[in-house]
Design an enzyme around this catalytic site. Structure first.
Site, PDB file in Angstrom:
ATOM      1  N   ASP A 156     -12.309   5.431  -2.677  1.00 56.03           N
ATOM      2  CA  ASP A 156     -12.902   4.292  -2.807  1.00 56.03           C
ATOM      3  C   ASP A 156     -14.096   4.107  -4.199  1.00 56.03           C
ATOM      4  O   ASP A 156     -14.412   3.099  -4.175  1.00 56.03           O
ATOM      5  CB  ASP A 156     -13.871   3.756  -1.845  1.00 56.03           C
ATOM      6  CG  ASP A 156     -12.589   2.976  -0.656  1.00 56.03           C
ATOM      7  OD1 ASP A 156     -11.591   2.693  -0.746  1.00 56.03           O
ATOM      8  OD2 ASP A 156     -12.840   3.361   0.563  1.00 56.03           O
ATOM      9  N   GLU A 164      -5.072   7.458   0.389  1.00 51.79           N
ATOM     10  CA  GLU A 164      -5.467   6.912   1.437  1.00 51.79           C
ATOM     11  C   GLU A 164      -4.430   6.988   2.754  1.00 51.79           C
ATOM     12  O   GLU A 164      -4.675   7.103   4.148  1.00 51.79           O
ATOM     13  CB  GLU A 164      -5.972   5.598   1.203  1.00 51.79           C
ATOM     14  CG  GLU A 164      -6.413   4.659   2.521  1.00 51.79           C
ATOM     15  CD  GLU A 164      -6.814   3.380   2.416  1.00 51.79           C
ATOM     16  OE1 GLU A 164      -6.961   2.792   1.282  1.00 51.79           O
ATOM     17  OE2 GLU A 164      -7.133   2.622   3.469  1.00 51.79           O
ATOM     18  N   THR A 209      -7.506  -3.977   0.285  1.00 49.32           N
ATOM     19  CA  THR A 209      -6.205  -4.507   1.046  1.00 49.32           C
ATOM     20  C   THR A 209      -6.396  -5.994   1.490  1.00 49.32           C
ATOM     21  O   THR A 209      -5.697  -6.762   1.655  1.00 49.32           O
ATOM     22  CB  THR A 209      -5.748  -3.342   1.996  1.00 49.32           C
ATOM     23  OG1 THR A 209      -5.516  -2.318   1.303  1.00 49.32           O
ATOM     24  CG2 THR A 209      -4.306  -4.070   2.791  1.00 49.32           C
ATOM     25  N   ILE A 265      -3.602   0.776  -2.730  1.00 46.53           N
ATOM     26  CA  ILE A 265      -4.495  -0.631  -2.898  1.00 46.53           C
ATOM     27  C   ILE A 265      -5.746  -0.610  -2.359  1.00 46.53           C
ATOM     28  O   ILE A 265      -5.914  -0.286  -1.182  1.00 46.53           O
ATOM     29  CB  ILE A 265      -3.534  -1.787  -2.128  1.00 46.53           C
ATOM     30  CG1 ILE A 265      -2.028  -1.868  -2.728  1.00 46.53           C
ATOM     31  CG2 ILE A 265      -4.323  -3.211  -2.225  1.00 46.53           C
ATOM     32  CD1 ILE A 265      -1.451  -3.139  -2.040  1.00 46.53           C
ATOM     33  N   ASP A 266      -6.736  -0.791  -3.315  1.00 41.60           N
ATOM     34  CA  ASP A 266      -8.137  -0.918  -2.787  1.00 41.60           C
ATOM     35  C   ASP A 266      -8.459  -2.314  -2.730  1.00 41.60           C
ATOM     36  O   ASP A 266      -8.381  -3.094  -3.502  1.00 41.60           O
ATOM     37  CB  ASP A 266      -9.216  -0.038  -3.667  1.00 41.60           C
ATOM     38  CG  ASP A 266     -10.572  -0.204  -3.477  1.00 41.60           C
ATOM     39  OD1 ASP A 266     -10.844   0.160  -2.187  1.00 41.60           O
ATOM     40  OD2 ASP A 266     -11.461  -0.317  -4.238  1.00 41.60           O
ATOM     41  N   ASP A 297      -6.156   5.515  -4.124  1.00 41.10           N
ATOM     42  CA  ASP A 297      -6.324   4.293  -3.480  1.00 41.10           C
ATOM     43  C   ASP A 297      -5.088   3.697  -3.927  1.00 41.10           C
ATOM     44  O   ASP A 297      -5.357   2.798  -5.033  1.00 41.10           O
ATOM     45  CB  ASP A 297      -7.668   3.786  -3.514  1.00 41.10           C
ATOM     46  CG  ASP A 297      -7.852   2.836  -2.395  1.00 41.10           C
ATOM     47  OD1 ASP A 297      -6.469   2.212  -1.922  1.00 41.10           O
ATOM     48  OD2 ASP A 297      -8.998   2.506  -2.013  1.00 41.10           O
ATOM     49  N   ASP A 327       0.799  -1.102  -0.011  1.00 40.37           N
ATOM     50  CA  ASP A 327       0.002  -0.328   0.241  1.00 40.37           C
ATOM     51  C   ASP A 327       0.871   1.213  -0.043  1.00 40.37           C
ATOM     52  O   ASP A 327       0.594   2.216  -0.657  1.00 40.37           O
ATOM     53  CB  ASP A 327      -1.036   0.110   1.317  1.00 40.37           C
ATOM     54  CG  ASP A 327      -1.935  -1.019   1.336  1.00 40.37           C
ATOM     55  OD1 ASP A 327      -3.109  -0.867   1.148  1.00 40.37           O
ATOM     56  OD2 ASP A 327      -1.529  -2.022   1.566  1.00 40.37           O
TER      57      ASP A 327
HETATM   58  N1  PPS Z   1     -16.932  -0.949   7.695  1.00 42.00           N
HETATM   59  C1  PPS Z   1     -16.765  -0.758   6.117  1.00 42.00           C
HETATM   60  N2  PPS Z   1     -17.884  -0.422   5.125  1.00 42.00           N
HETATM   61  C2  PPS Z   1     -17.623  -0.043   4.264  1.00 42.00           C
HETATM   62  N3  PPS Z   1     -16.750  -0.091   3.600  1.00 42.00           N
HETATM   63  C3  PPS Z   1     -15.469  -0.085   4.452  1.00 42.00           C
HETATM   64  C4  PPS Z   1     -15.415  -0.485   5.710  1.00 42.00           C
HETATM   65  N4  PPS Z   1     -14.256  -0.595   6.156  1.00 42.00           N
HETATM   66  C5  PPS Z   1     -13.425  -0.314   5.176  1.00 42.00           C
HETATM   67  N5  PPS Z   1     -14.078  -0.036   3.903  1.00 42.00           N
HETATM   68  C6  PPS Z   1     -13.525   0.393   2.620  1.00 42.00           C
HETATM   69  O1  PPS Z   1     -13.799  -0.841   1.701  1.00 42.00           O
HETATM   70  C7  PPS Z   1     -12.813  -0.936   0.801  1.00 42.00           C
HETATM   71  C8  PPS Z   1     -12.687  -2.108   0.195  1.00 42.00           C
HETATM   72  O2  PPS Z   1     -13.443  -2.214  -0.745  1.00 42.00           O
HETATM   73  P1  PPS Z   1     -14.779  -3.157  -0.718  1.00 42.00           P
HETATM   74  O3  PPS Z   1     -15.673  -3.047   0.090  1.00 42.00           O
HETATM   75  O4  PPS Z   1     -15.315  -3.065  -2.244  1.00 42.00           O
HETATM   76  O5  PPS Z   1     -13.945  -4.630  -0.904  1.00 42.00           O
HETATM   77  S1  PPS Z   1     -14.281  -6.003  -0.102  1.00 42.00           S
HETATM   78  O6  PPS Z   1     -15.041  -6.929  -0.836  1.00 42.00           O
HETATM   79  O7  PPS Z   1     -15.140  -5.702   0.970  1.00 42.00           O
HETATM   80  O8  PPS Z   1     -13.054  -6.209   0.342  1.00 42.00           O
HETATM   81  C9  PPS Z   1     -11.672  -0.551   1.919  1.00 42.00           C
HETATM   82  O9  PPS Z   1     -10.750   0.092   0.937  1.00 42.00           O
HETATM   83  P2  PPS Z   1      -9.116  -0.325   1.091  1.00 42.00           P
HETATM   84  O10 PPS Z   1      -8.823   0.163   2.754  1.00 42.00           O
HETATM   85  O11 PPS Z   1      -8.596   0.702   0.151  1.00 42.00           O
HETATM   86  O12 PPS Z   1      -8.949  -1.641   1.196  1.00 42.00           O
HETATM   87  C10 PPS Z   1     -12.284   0.595   2.728  1.00 42.00           C
HETATM   88  O13 PPS Z   1     -11.978   1.755   2.380  1.00 42.00           O
HETATM   89 MG    MG Z   2     -10.168   1.445  -0.648  1.00 45.23          MG
HETATM   90 MG    MG Z   3      -6.451   1.254   0.043  1.00 43.23          MG
HETATM   91 MG    MG Z   4      -7.350   0.681   3.706  1.00 41.33          MG
END
Ligand code: PPS
Ligand code: MG
Ligand code: MG
Ligand code: MG
Length: 347
Positions: free
Chosen positions: A284, A71, A139, A136-137, A134, A46
């Protein structure tokens, strides 16, 4: 106005960042995964991805100061306990730059890497140009060995004008119907306002123009949703799908790879309903949103409003996010409204 130069730089930045991530995902050590104060994971990839994107944008677009809303930040890396991690990130970043070969013998010091990561501290807003990253979206998906995306967008006066999604684990062929794919993986989606959405392989095949599915009967449609149960209310999305008469099971994959897959018609709908109190971040959705809209789709919140990226790092969206094609949107909004009214208020 054309953003060709910016798009070329963004494609290069996201591709290089994806190659750094692929290397780490192959050899991921538990010691490379840390937990942030909000109890979400972050890895050396990341940070490395954010440093690479910031470095490439600075180098390729040097005539304009870089404003980047991203991020990650260096808070944990600046602590004594972060020193080893910073060394590993610096090594990864320098290996990626050396493998690319277009920046001569350029080598970044750990301090340069910290500066590159922290150039992502802009607040964004409704005036001027801001990159949204982002690194790494997904993670959690990355750590599991599943889907993730490097997601980069450019906002101009609050609107997304270009977006790039590098999805290293997404098959180049359709993933419709959850079918296991024997095809090669690694997709780069990109879109510029008014010019459509294109997809090519991450190793550089010729781009093809993509379009969302034109299915207009929801009984024949399928939907994507987050893999992680904690990120979206799956009871609510299955109630919406039931109302729509959807027969296919949900396709649950991590990250904005969902927007990429939707933009090329692998499925017709993406439902995302976080639990009460969660505030969505612009990184995101900004890249995924323009990739889908330029492919002919629509992305709105549960109140039917377009996503507003102009209010800083948070999206000011109501209850949930829906992406689909124009034919299905009216019936989906009706099903969403009815399902939200029926939902117990504890959710
Ligand atoms: N509680 C909660 N509710 C909703 N979303 C949240 C929550 N916590 C985190 N995140 C965000 O979700 C990002 C990951 O994307 P997705 O939700 O589409 O992917 S996943 O299928 O659930 O892994 C993830 O992005 P990354 O942190 O970049 O991985 C977060 O920004
Ligand atoms: Mg993300
Ligand atoms: Mg990310
Ligand atoms: Mg993250």
């Amino acid at each position: 106005m054309s953003y060709d130069k910016e798009l070329t730089a963004a494609r290069k930045a996201a591709s290089l960042a994806a190659s750094l991530c692929q290397k780490v995902q192959k050899a991921l050590l538990q010691s490379d995964v840390q937990w942030k104060s909000d109890r979400t994971p972050v890895t050396v990839a990341d940070y490395g991805s954010q440093a690479i994107v910031s470095f490439v944008l600075e180098r390729e677009l040097s005539d304009e100061p870089l404003s980047l809303v991203a991020e990650e930040d260096t808070g944990d890396l600046c602590k004594d306990s972060g020193k080893d991690t910073l060394q590993r990130i610096t090594k990864l970043v320098n290996e990626t730059i050396a493998n690319d070969g277009s920046y001569g013998a350029c080598t970044l010091s750990p301090e340069d890497v910290l500066r590159a990561i922290d150039s992502g501290r802009s607040e964004g807003g409704s005036f001027g140009r801001h990159w949204v990253l982002d690194p790494i979206d997904g993670t959690k998906g990355f750590v599991r060995g599943d889907q993730y995306a490097v997601a980069l967008a450019l906002l101009h006066n609050g609107k997304a004008v270009l977006g790039v999604l590098a999805c290293p684990n997404l098959p180049l062929a359709s993933i419709a119907g959850n079918a296991p794919s024997e095809y090669a993986v690694g997709c780069l989606f990109y879109a510029q306002v008014g010019s459509g959405t294109f997809m090519q392989s991450l190793d550089g095949s010729s781009p093809v123009k993509v379009h969302v599915s034109d299915i207009g009967n929801s009984e024949d449609a399928s939907f994507f949703e987050p893999f992680e149960k904690a990120h979206s209310m799956q009871e609510l999305t299955s109630a919406i799908a039931r109302k729509l008469g959807v027969k296919a099971p949900p396709v649950r994959i991590d990250s904005q790879a969902k927007y990429g897959a939707l933009s090329r018609g692998d499925g017709e709908m993406y439902f995302r309903f976080p639990r009460k109190g969660y505030r969505e971040k612009i990184w995101d959705h900004a890249a995924g949103c323009i990739v889908v809209t330029e492919a002919g789709g629509v992305v709105i919140d549960a109140a039917g409003r377009p996503l507003d990226f102009s209010k800083g790092e948070h999206l000011d969206s109501d209850t949930g996010i829906i992406a689909t094609n124009r034919k299905l949107m009216p019936s989906i909004l009706k099903a969403v409204r009815e399902s939200l009214e029926e939902k117990p208020s504890s959710c």
